[in-house]
Design a protein around this motif. Structure first.
Motif, mmCIF file in Angstrom:
data_model
loop_
_atom_site.group_PDB
_atom_site.id
_atom_site.type_symbol
_atom_site.label_atom_id
_atom_site.label_comp_id
_atom_site.label_asym_id
_atom_site.label_seq_id
_atom_site.Cartn_x
_atom_site.Cartn_y
_atom_site.Cartn_z
ATOM 1 N N GLU A 1 -4.774 -2.404 -2.063
ATOM 2 C CA GLU A 1 -4.320 -2.829 -3.390
ATOM 3 C C GLU A 1 -4.328 -1.661 -4.374
ATOM 4 O O GLU A 1 -3.405 -1.503 -5.178
ATOM 5 C CB GLU A 1 -5.209 -3.966 -3.910
ATOM 6 N N CYS A 2 -5.362 -0.839 -4.296
ATOM 7 C CA CYS A 2 -5.442 0.342 -5.166
ATOM 8 C C CYS A 2 -4.299 1.311 -4.892
ATOM 9 O O CYS A 2 -3.619 1.784 -5.815
ATOM 10 C CB CYS A 2 -6.774 1.060 -4.954
ATOM 11 N N LEU A 3 -4.087 1.622 -3.621
ATOM 12 C CA LEU A 3 -3.059 2.599 -3.254
ATOM 13 C C LEU A 3 -1.659 2.110 -3.619
ATOM 14 O O LEU A 3 -0.822 2.883 -4.104
ATOM 15 C CB LEU A 3 -3.137 2.911 -1.759
ATOM 16 N N LEU A 4 -1.419 0.821 -3.405
ATOM 17 C CA LEU A 4 -0.077 0.283 -3.641
ATOM 18 C C LEU A 4 0.271 0.187 -5.119
ATOM 19 O O LEU A 4 1.442 0.043 -5.472
ATOM 20 C CB LEU A 4 0.068 -1.090 -2.962
ATOM 21 N N ALA A 5 -0.742 0.275 -5.992
ATOM 22 C CA ALA A 5 -0.452 0.316 -7.430
ATOM 23 C C ALA A 5 0.384 1.547 -7.769
ATOM 24 O O ALA A 5 1.118 1.556 -8.752
ATOM 25 C CB ALA A 5 -1.763 0.331 -8.225
ATOM 26 N N PHE A 6 0.313 2.572 -6.917
ATOM 27 C CA PHE A 6 1.038 3.817 -7.169
ATOM 28 C C PHE A 6 2.453 3.795 -6.598
ATOM 29 O O PHE A 6 3.139 4.818 -6.610
ATOM 30 C CB PHE A 6 0.239 5.000 -6.621
ATOM 31 N N THR A 7 2.889 2.632 -6.126
ATOM 32 C CA THR A 7 4.281 2.494 -5.681
ATOM 33 C C THR A 7 5.145 1.913 -6.787
ATOM 34 O O THR A 7 6.360 1.798 -6.627
ATOM 35 C CB THR A 7 4.382 1.579 -4.448
ATOM 36 N N SER A 8 4.542 1.519 -7.894
ATOM 37 C CA SER A 8 5.281 0.794 -8.937
ATOM 38 C C SER A 8 5.359 1.610 -10.225
ATOM 39 O O SER A 8 4.965 2.770 -10.284
ATOM 40 C CB SER A 8 4.574 -0.537 -9.217
ATOM 41 N N GLU B 1 6.823 2.653 4.941
ATOM 42 C CA GLU B 1 7.725 2.628 3.783
ATOM 43 C C GLU B 1 6.937 2.655 2.479
ATOM 44 O O GLU B 1 7.279 3.380 1.529
ATOM 45 C CB GLU B 1 8.602 1.374 3.830
ATOM 46 N N MET B 2 5.853 1.865 2.427
ATOM 47 C CA MET B 2 5.011 1.845 1.225
ATOM 48 C C MET B 2 4.359 3.208 0.992
ATOM 49 O O MET B 2 4.284 3.691 -0.143
ATOM 50 C CB MET B 2 3.924 0.776 1.361
ATOM 51 N N GLU B 3 3.898 3.825 2.082
ATOM 52 C CA GLU B 3 3.300 5.142 1.963
ATOM 53 C C GLU B 3 4.316 6.130 1.408
ATOM 54 O O GLU B 3 3.988 6.962 0.551
ATOM 55 C CB GLU B 3 2.807 5.622 3.344
ATOM 56 N N GLY B 4 5.557 6.018 1.857
ATOM 57 C CA GLY B 4 6.634 6.878 1.352
ATOM 58 C C GLY B 4 6.866 6.675 -0.143
ATOM 59 O O GLY B 4 7.170 7.636 -0.855
ATOM 60 N N VAL C 1 4.238 8.592 -2.045
ATOM 61 C CA VAL C 1 4.576 10.023 -2.044
ATOM 62 C C VAL C 1 5.695 10.294 -3.057
ATOM 63 O O VAL C 1 5.630 11.248 -3.847
ATOM 64 C CB VAL C 1 5.003 10.480 -0.640
ATOM 65 N N LYS C 2 6.706 9.447 -3.065
ATOM 66 C CA LYS C 2 7.851 9.609 -3.955
ATOM 67 C C LYS C 2 7.416 9.534 -5.413
ATOM 68 O O LYS C 2 7.937 10.279 -6.274
ATOM 69 C CB LYS C 2 8.895 8.515 -3.653
#
Length: 301
Positions: free
Chosen positions: A186-193, A292-295, A298-299
């Motif tokens: 949940e913490c890491l995926l906050a950085f996809t948005s 894909e989420m990890e990408g 990175v993006k």
């Protein structure tokens, strides 16, 4: 021709950003820290910030977080017990006129208006269970009894003395990786948005915050020595309130080691990921972070 007025304003803004906060310790821009250490632009600056708890931030501190650093989201990694204790402290502080006079923000809501808050108890139920299973039978019974009668801190001190202290900071880091997958994801995926820039904090902004920051930097393939440099900075940054922190640390049965930042900590976490899971990628897939989420992370960074 160089616009000297614009250039002077830029210099002034940089100087303001280098100025310490009045009541927020251990604050830094992770991207800037890594880039200055490596001499390369490896991480986007102004996206990942870290600090100790900002609960006592002054009105000036709050304004700077929003206006100078443009922080949109505050990610709070603390436990229920830590929130309860902090609420009690704030309630006590409000009864002291001198403190109110020195920091009028104490009369304001703890949460900064206009900020989004992500409250993620990164050492949640899974972590608690992993510690409880390590207790001896009678210690477990005593802990449960104390909890039932409302002696939460005394109960936690049993875990501190009998489990957390022997495990040490490195062992507890392993336990967090092993038992806190959903919370870490949940913490890491906050950085996809679009929630960035994000300020990550726990109580000291050292170990739980350090783990999430280290994983983000590992995803970005940052050299281990640079990640370690960012992690160990916290020990120096927190030195001014070490004695006060030691009171909290000792109250749950822990030693002075828990106020330090072992130089080998980051390397040990990376080695644990390799030896137990086959590497960071496999660990991330196991906790629900797809390729894909990890990408996307990175993006965005």
């Amino acid at each position: 021709m160089v616009d000297t007025k614009t250039d002077a304003k830029s210099v002034q803004r940089r100087k303001m950003k280098d100025k310490p906060f009045e009541n927020i310790l251990n604050f830094r821009d992770v991207g800037k820290t890594i880039n200055e250490f490596t001499g390369e632009k490896l991480v986007a600056e102004g996206k990942i910030f870290r600090s100790a708890r900002p609960d006592d931030a002054t009105l000036s501190d709050r304004k700077r977080l929003k206006e100078e650093y443009g922080i949109k989201t505050i990610m709070d990694l603390r436990t229920v017990t830590e929130h309860v204790n902090q609420a009690k402290k704030r309630s006590s502080d409000l009864k002291i006129p001198a403190l109110l006079q020195s920091n009028s923000a104490l009369a304001e809501p703890v949460k900064v208006p206009g900020m989004k808050y992500l409250e993620i108890n990164v050492n949640g139920k899974g972590f608690e269970r992993s510690l409880l299973w390590r207790l001896k039978f009678w210690s477990f019974i005593k802990l449960i009894t104390l909890m039932l009668f409302g002696y939460r801190m005394r109960a936690i001190s049993i875990l501190g003395r009998e489990v957390m202290l022997p495990r040490g900071l490195i062992g507890l880091g392993y336990d967090s990786l092993d038992a806190c997958g959903p919370e870490i994801a949940e913490c890491l995926l906050a950085f996809t948005s679009s929630q960035t820039p994000i300020l990550i904090h726990c109580t000291q902004g050292k170990d739980r915050t350090g783990l999430i920051v280290a994983l983000l930097l590992l995803i970005l393939k940052i050299p281990l020595d640079a990640i370690g440099h960012d992690y160990v900075m916290s020990e120096r940054e927190l030195d001014s309130e070490k004695e006060a922190r030691m009171v909290e640390i000792r109250s749950i049965g822990l030693s002075e080691e828990f106020a330090t930042c072992p130089a080998e900590w980051v390397g040990c976490m990376e080695r644990h990921l390799r030896e137990r899971y086959g590497g960071l990628g496999k660990y991330l897939r196991g906790i629900g972070v797809s390729e894909e989420m990890e990408g996307e992370v990175v993006k965005n960074l």
